[in-house]
Every structure is written in C-alpha cells, then in structure tokens.
Design an enzyme around this catalytic site. Sequence first.
Site, PDB file in Angstrom:
ATOM      1  CD  GLU A  58      -6.531  41.432  47.139  1.00  0.00           C
ATOM      2  OE1 GLU A  58      -7.360  42.153  47.700  1.00  0.00           O
ATOM      3  OE2 GLU A  58      -6.509  40.194  47.268  1.00  0.00           O
ATOM      4  CB  CYS A 105      -6.372  30.986  40.324  1.00  0.00           C
ATOM      5  SG  CYS A 105      -5.358  29.481  40.394  1.00  0.00           S
ATOM      6  CB  CYS A 154      -8.268  25.358  45.289  1.00  0.00           C
ATOM      7  SG  CYS A 154      -6.793  24.705  44.478  1.00  0.00           S
ATOM      8  CB  SER A 165      -0.863  23.782  47.247  1.00  0.00           C
ATOM      9  OG  SER A 165      -0.373  25.103  47.287  1.00  0.00           O
ATOM     10  CG  HIS A 181      -3.947  21.981  50.701  1.00  0.00           C
ATOM     11  ND1 HIS A 181      -3.276  22.791  51.605  1.00  0.00           N
ATOM     12  CD2 HIS A 181      -3.900  22.619  49.513  1.00  0.00           C
ATOM     13  CE1 HIS A 181      -2.850  23.880  50.980  1.00  0.00           C
ATOM     14  NE2 HIS A 181      -3.213  23.794  49.706  1.00  0.00           N
ATOM     15  CG  HIS A 203      -7.213  32.388  57.053  1.00  0.00           C
ATOM     16  ND1 HIS A 203      -6.062  31.886  56.467  1.00  0.00           N
ATOM     17  CD2 HIS A 203      -6.858  32.798  58.295  1.00  0.00           C
ATOM     18  CE1 HIS A 203      -5.054  32.013  57.306  1.00  0.00           C
ATOM     19  NE2 HIS A 203      -5.515  32.555  58.423  1.00  0.00           N
ATOM     20  CB  CYS A 228      -3.130  31.290  53.621  1.00  0.00           C
ATOM     21  SG  CYS A 228      -2.998  29.863  52.518  1.00  0.00           S
TER      22      CYS A 228
END
Length: 352
Positions: free
Chosen positions: A100, A120, A124, A225, A227, A301, A344
């Site tokens: 995508e 991937c 994560c 990234s 977090h 999300h 995201c």
Amino acid sequence: MQATDSNKVTPVVLLGMDLEQLKRLAISGGMPAFTGKQLAEWIYKKKATDFDVMNNISKKNREWLAANCVIGREKPIASYKSADGTIKYLFNTPKGKKIESVMIPDKERATLCVSSQIGCRMNCYFCATGRNGFSGNLTAAQILNQILTVSSLLHGDSDDDLTNIVFMGMGEPLDNFSEVKRAIDVLVSSWGLGWSPKRITVSTVGKLPQLKELLDDTKVHIAVSLHTPNATLRQQMMPAQKAFPISSVIKVLKSYDFSHQRRLSFEYIMWKGVNDDIEHARALEAMISGLDCRVNLIRFHKIPGVDLQPATEERMIMFRNFLNSHGIIATIRASRGEDIMAACGMLAGKDC
C-alpha cells in the site's frame, strides 16, 4: 536478460536503473550511449509507460527495447479515498501479496507515504504490518513505481505534483537499504527526478549500521520510531530494541549535525496508561537533550488483536507542552485516513 526454466527470456526492468546502467544497456543493444540518457529522461522526468512514445529514439531501437526490456510501471489494483481526502493505493507484487501507498494532501503539500517491503520483519506489537509477517523486499523499481504511478494518477505528467515522499509505509526501510538507497538516488539525481533531499524522509526503528550509512551517503531527513524512552518497555513493544538499543541509536545520532537543513524527528505513538505520563515525558526529554530535533506525538490507531488504547487528548497536550517548555519542538500529528485503514500503523496490504 535472463533465461527462465522454460527457456523464455526474462525482460530487463529499466525502472530503478541509474544513468550508467541505462547507458550500458543501450550499448549492449547496439545503440549509442546517449540513448541511455534519453531513456532516463523518458522514464523518470516524462514518466513514460510505453516505448512507443519515445519519439527521439529510432523505431528500430524502440523495437529492440520492447522485445528485451520492460519499463516496470504497474497501475494500482484498487484505491480508496478517505473523508479527509487521503487516498490509499493498493499495488500487487509478483509474490501475490499486496502493498500500500498513501497520499496525504495538506493545503499546498501532497505527501506520498511509500512502502519498502512486503510486510515487515520488525514485528512491532502495535503495527498491523509487522503483525502480518514478512514476505520479501521490494525492488527499487517497485518503490519508484509507487511514486511515479501515483504522481501520474494525481496530476498527469507535471513535475511538481507530489511535494514530499516519506518512507513510512509497509516495512523497515533500512532492512532493505540497498534498494531504498537506489530509489533515493533516482529521486535526487539530476538525470532522475531531480528532487531536493529535503523533500524525502526515511523512517526507521534505528537499524544499525544502515542508519549510519544513510546519514553518510544521503542528505534526506531522518525519522526514528522511538515510542518510549524505557528500554524494557520498548523491547516488549519493539523486538528490534534488543538488536538496536535506542541508547546506541541516540549515540550515533549525536555524532551528526542536524542544526542546518537536514531534519531529525522522533516518532512517539501514545498509549493510554503505558507511555503517556509526565515521567515518560521527563525521561524522553533527558534522552534526546542536546539533539537538534523535533518530536511527533502520534495517536494510536486500534488494530485487531492488540489490547492497547489511545492516550487521551489531555495527556497528549500535557506531553507536548512539557517538551515544548523544555526547549524541544513537539507537535501532535493530525490523524489521517483512519476510515480507510490508512493511518499510522494500520497498513496491512489488504482490501478495505
């Protein structure tokens, strides 16, 4: 060209080739070297999808190219438009899996979020892409196809339709460094698209030593990234922390100068009751103190199978204000494309 098991010749894919490769290909087909430059202009600047339109190349040479090569452009198999104007494009791959790309319009800007892998390897916990596993790397041609095809779909063949590219789609870009680097070279070279590297951002969990190579070999912006500043929690959420500790990543970043045109940012998804209190803000401030950087606070999300909840708006504002008051530029990133599973952490290579 390469022979397959059925003795058929596999055509050479031109998309992703640099100028010297295109020149060598032209010579191998009995053409002058300058035909390689013509090919680069047609493929990258004029976004040609067919050899027949290349009217400054002789018919005989176009026929040889058509018989032995393909440009490498493929249209998306589907697209979905969000209520906020975001558009998600679904592309097929030879492996039968889908990837995508997401185009995010914002006033005078049009940013394309591109994928670099089919799935991937980073796994994560909070990311739909990683939870779907890994099925392979994209080639430079497949990466560039997303950019050139979406560009053509949006604004015809003009040069300045997309304003920015972010490698924040499916995959860890630095886990596919060689192909991502080839794509970046095409984007920024004068014989390619001729973009300023300031229009390109590469996101990473902090994969070393490829991060250092990216910093040394390009001038693109970097987004890490992060977090959470807590190493134990980060490893629970991001298994890559074990191989690439955020402390080691910060140490590398502090050896570079980000005070001029190159931008460094940290991505920080906020989860309710996990990484959203004032102690986390203090620890983050201490960790990145001394770096010329910014922090993007991102709403979580929700995705299937993950028991995390998004932090409240009040907590996000508190977190942002604390960082700002301590000299760190922090912003709350607007959520885009959630209704089409394009925000995201939601990309999974599936139809909506």
